[in-house]
Design an enzyme around this catalytic site. Structure first.
Site, PDB file in Angstrom:
ATOM      1  N   ALA A 192       0.801  -1.220   0.000  1.00 18.33           N
ATOM      2  CA  ALA A 192       0.000   0.000   0.000  1.00 18.33           C
ATOM      3  C   ALA A 192       0.831   1.266   0.000  1.00 18.33           C
ATOM      4  O   ALA A 192       0.331   2.330  -0.339  1.00 18.33           O
ATOM      5  CB  ALA A 192      -0.932   0.016   1.221  1.00 18.33           C
ATOM      6  N   CYS A 193       2.091   1.177   0.394  1.00 18.43           N
ATOM      7  CA  CYS A 193       2.852   2.400   0.616  1.00 18.43           C
ATOM      8  C   CYS A 193       4.276   2.246   0.144  1.00 18.43           C
ATOM      9  O   CYS A 193       4.914   1.240   0.409  1.00 18.43           O
ATOM     10  CB  CYS A 193       2.841   2.759   2.100  1.00 18.43           C
TER      11      CYS A 193
END
Length: 276
Positions: free
Chosen positions: A125-126
């Site tokens: 996600a990051c």
């Protein structure tokens, strides 16, 4: 003994679909999510782990090469001598295709141990979760400023549809992001998909690097929002503009404005919003 199969971008799953009309049992497809460990070696230095990320298998070598460019460890098409899956005897069969070693023909532009210790890792996600401080996360390794043509607004508005036409894994699963590199005229050069939006951008840049082509081009298009980490990667690749289907964040708009990157959000056939 049979060799392990390389994991694919999707896996089968038996599901129960529950609707107002009742229950239906059938087979569905899920986007594969598995870890990828990136190791880095160069003359006089044995391979060492520099990053672990959760990704959709496929174009793993491109992901590794693109990540190195975006982190500022290498510049453009130089330095990368080879990329290969690791063959260490201590790896289990399941790990064989989840570890990639990039060998450089010269030392990286800085010691990766300074910013990426051997436990560095991130989620799908990051792109900046593994940074060891806020200051290091805000450090941007930017390529030379793009001086070529930029797409006109009418071209920008049609780019998400062109990107969507090439999202084969999304068609099957509905669970992956996409990124694409385009010319100013809207010609697609490379499109990649991944469960992680930052991984998709890494794969795009890596595809260009491994093909011997410059990663810089007129515009990068991403299927989600324009977060800070995507602006950071766009600057490291040297693209002229970043167009996102979703919204930008305050920090991404600030960074793009300071660095001279043209940033679009809410891009669709009907409209696009220019922030810088």
């Amino acid at each position: 003994m049979d060799r392990p199969r390389r994991p694919g971008p999707t896996v089968r799953a038996k599901v129960r679909e529950l609707t107002e009309a009742g229950e239906r049992r059938h087979e569905d497809r899920l986007a594969t999510e598995e870890p990828l460990e990136i190791r880095l070696a160069w003359p006089g230095s044995p391979a060492r782990r520099v990053w672990v990320t959760m990704r959709t298998p496929g174009h793993d070598f491109e992901l590794a090469a693109g990540w190195l460019v975006h982190e500022g460890l290498v510049r453009g098409t130089g330095h990368v001598a080879s990329v290969a899956y690791c063959t260490d005897t201590d790896l289990s069969p399941e790990q064989e295709f989840n570890v990639v070693t990039v060998t450089l023909d010269a030392p990286p532009l800085f010691d990766p141990g300074h910013r990426h210790d051997t436990l560095g890792s991130g989620s799908s996600a990051c792109g900046v979760c593994g940074k060891d401080s806020v200051a290091s996360a805000l450090t941007v390794s930017a390529a030379a400023h793009w001086t070529g043509d930029l797409p006109q607004p009418d071209v920008v508005r049609r780019l998400p549809d062109v990107l969507r036409e090439q999202q084969r894994v999304f068609d099957r699963t509905g669970g992956v992001h996409a990124a694409g590199l385009f010319t100013a005229a809207g010609e697609p050069l490379v499109v990649r998909e991944d469960v992680g939006r930052h991984n998709a951008v890494d794969k795009v840049t890596g595809a260009r690097v491994l093909a011997g082509d410059p990663p810089a081009e007129a515009v990068m298009v991403v299927s989600g929002r324009a977060g800070f980490e995507l602006v950071q990667k766009a600057l490291a690749a040297g693209v002229g503009a970043l167009a996102a289907v979703g919204a930008p964040t305050s920090l991404s708009a600030k960074l793009a404005g300071e660095a001279g990157l043209v940033l679009y959000g809410f891009t669709s056939a009907r409209r696009c919003v220019r922030y810088t």
